[in-house]
Design an enzyme around this catalytic site. Structure first.
Site, PDB file in Angstrom:
ATOM      1  N   HIS A   1       0.919  -1.330  -0.016  1.00  0.00           N
ATOM      2  CA  HIS A   1      -0.060   0.034  -0.142  1.00  0.00           C
ATOM      3  C   HIS A   1       0.820   1.176   0.140  1.00  0.00           C
ATOM      4  O   HIS A   1       1.989   1.516   0.786  1.00  0.00           O
ATOM      5  CB  HIS A   1      -0.954   0.017   1.343  1.00  0.00           C
ATOM      6  CG  HIS A   1      -2.062   0.864   1.060  1.00  0.00           C
ATOM      7  ND1 HIS A   1      -2.617   1.070   0.139  1.00  0.00           N
ATOM      8  CD2 HIS A   1      -2.621   1.636   2.137  1.00  0.00           C
ATOM      9  CE1 HIS A   1      -3.699   2.142   0.313  1.00  0.00           C
ATOM     10  NE2 HIS A   1      -3.724   2.345   1.211  1.00  0.00           N
TER      11      HIS A   1
ATOM     12  N   ASP B   1     -29.441  15.995  17.475  1.00  0.00           N
ATOM     13  CA  ASP B   1     -30.366  15.625  16.370  1.00  0.00           C
ATOM     14  C   ASP B   1     -31.103  16.865  15.473  1.00  0.00           C
ATOM     15  O   ASP B   1     -31.851  16.752  14.605  1.00  0.00           O
ATOM     16  CB  ASP B   1     -31.811  14.996  16.836  1.00  0.00           C
ATOM     17  CG  ASP B   1     -31.315  13.946  17.981  1.00  0.00           C
ATOM     18  OD1 ASP B   1     -30.724  13.208  17.541  1.00  0.00           O
ATOM     19  OD2 ASP B   1     -31.719  14.281  19.188  1.00  0.00           O
TER      20      ASP B   1
END
Ligand SMILES: *Cc1c(COP(=O)(O)O)cnc(C)c1O
Length: 366
Positions: free
Chosen positions: A158, A305
């Site tokens: 990688h 929320d």
């Protein structure tokens, strides 16, 4: 139920990005789609299905659970787990026909005799997982031992700075080290030798026969300064709704901690998203949303929320208006910059409470 907070994911755009990428990337490379982390928050099953139809037959995930999820949804292509799996889960790898990355000598030992399908990870400089490429002989020895005990189908490494032109020497060094290991096991005729991610497939010396394509598939930048190929577009928009609009008088404060004070009378809209949806709390007094095509800054703290935004300059905003949290005018990268991270983390962080709406329409390239 009417959506409160949702993402719109254009699967046609993902296929289009794949095709543009294929046309721009090094030739002769197969594409393995990185669909880990629920396809970077885009939905791994839906994304894998549409990619399979577009001719992709290899998929990369991060965990055995993700692999099983794809199999149970009927994805039949090759699935490679890029990171650690506990060897005690070897039976699951076999039952679901999943290819496992071997990340260390100890990991290899533990899988001996289990007859799994495997690819061996080589560490060429990232210092995360893999056999140390600074000792290519030892790597070759371990790969040979694996090849006796399991079905070894490839080796991979990688790259950690493939998006950065200033680091070309380091990246080339990684590839040379990896190549030295590949040369030592050339006689094994392993089907897959790979080192390229999204950035590597476009911007570094090609090596190997496969690109593990992630972030650009979703239309986002790997980072760095290279422009994306023309026509690559973000596939995801994130939306919510105005729940109410009110006037906040000069001198009043907004939200928890009273961190925002109105310096004049303001029109403020409350919006149906919060940090429980993955809307980062660092966007408090900093983020921007789009309403009626115009920018509305977040005022006060992001709640669990709900958020509050200043719509004083946007005429006629009313309850029920659609709010774009990520999309035209304020992109994933804009949000990433505002919270000091990368686009990958932003899209992965959108929580499961947010509904996903899929659009299949293919768009014309720009
Ligand atoms: C996630 C990942 C990729 C894909 O990287 P992108 O930069 O998103 O293209 C490739 N290889 C490995 C090992 C990964 O973990």
């Amino acid at each position: 139920m009417v959506n409160r907070c949702w993402t719109e994911i254009n699967l046609g755009t993902i296929v289009q990005n794949l095709n543009i990428y294929r046309a721009s990337a090094h030739e002769g490379m197969e594409i393995m789609a990185a669909v880990k982390a629920d396809a970077y928050g885009h939905g791994d099953v839906e994304v894998s299905r549409v990619l399979a139809r577009a001719g992709v037959s290899r998929f990369a995930v991060a965990t055995v659970q993700e692999a099983i999820g794809l199999r149970e949804a009927g994805i039949t292509g090759e699935i490679l787990i890029l990171g650690y799996t506990d060897p005690r889960d070897a039976d699951l790898l076999i039952r679901y026909d999943v290819v496992q990355a071997i990340i260390s000598e100890e990991h290899a030992e533990a899988f001996c005799g289990k007859r799994i399908r495997a690819q061996v990870a080589i560490d060429s400089g990232m210092n995360r997982i893999g056999l140390d490429a600074d000792d290519p002989e030892r790597c070759a020895e371990v790969i040979r031992r694996c090849a006796k005990e399991m079905s070894v189908e490839g080796i991979f490494t990688h790259l950690c700075v493939a998006d950065d032109v200033g680091e070309t020497d380091f990246t080339n060094g990684q590839i040379w080290k990896f190549r030295a290991v590949a040369d030592l096991v050339a006689d094994l005729h392993l089907p897959y030798i790979h080192c390229l991610n999204s950035a590597g497939g476009l911007w570094v010396e090609p090596f190997g026969n496969l690109i593990r394509l992630g972030i650009i598939l979703y239309g986002l930048t790997p980072g760095g300064t290279h422009p994306l190929p023309k026509g690559i577009k973000p596939a995801l928009q994130w939306k919510a709704t105005v729940s109410m609009v009110k006037t906040v008088r000069k001198g009043e404060t907004i939200g928890y901690g009273r961190t925002f004070t109105a310096e004049r009378d303001l029109r403020v809209a409350t919006v149906t998203v919060g940090y429980a949806d993955g809307y980062n709390r660092r966007l408090s007094n900093r983020g921007v949303v789009m309403i009626r095509g115009q920018r509305a800054p977040v005022v006060g703290r992001v709640c669990m929320d709900q958020i509050t935004v200043d719509v004083t300059k946007i005429p006629d905003v009313c309850a029920g208006d659609v709010v774009t949290l990520i999309g035209d005018g304020y992109t994933t990268e804009d949000m990433a910059r505002d919270i000091g991270t990368i686009g990958h983390e932003v899209v992965c962080g959108i929580s499961p409470r947010v509904n996903r709406i899929y659009i299949e329409r293919e768009e014309q390239p720009n």
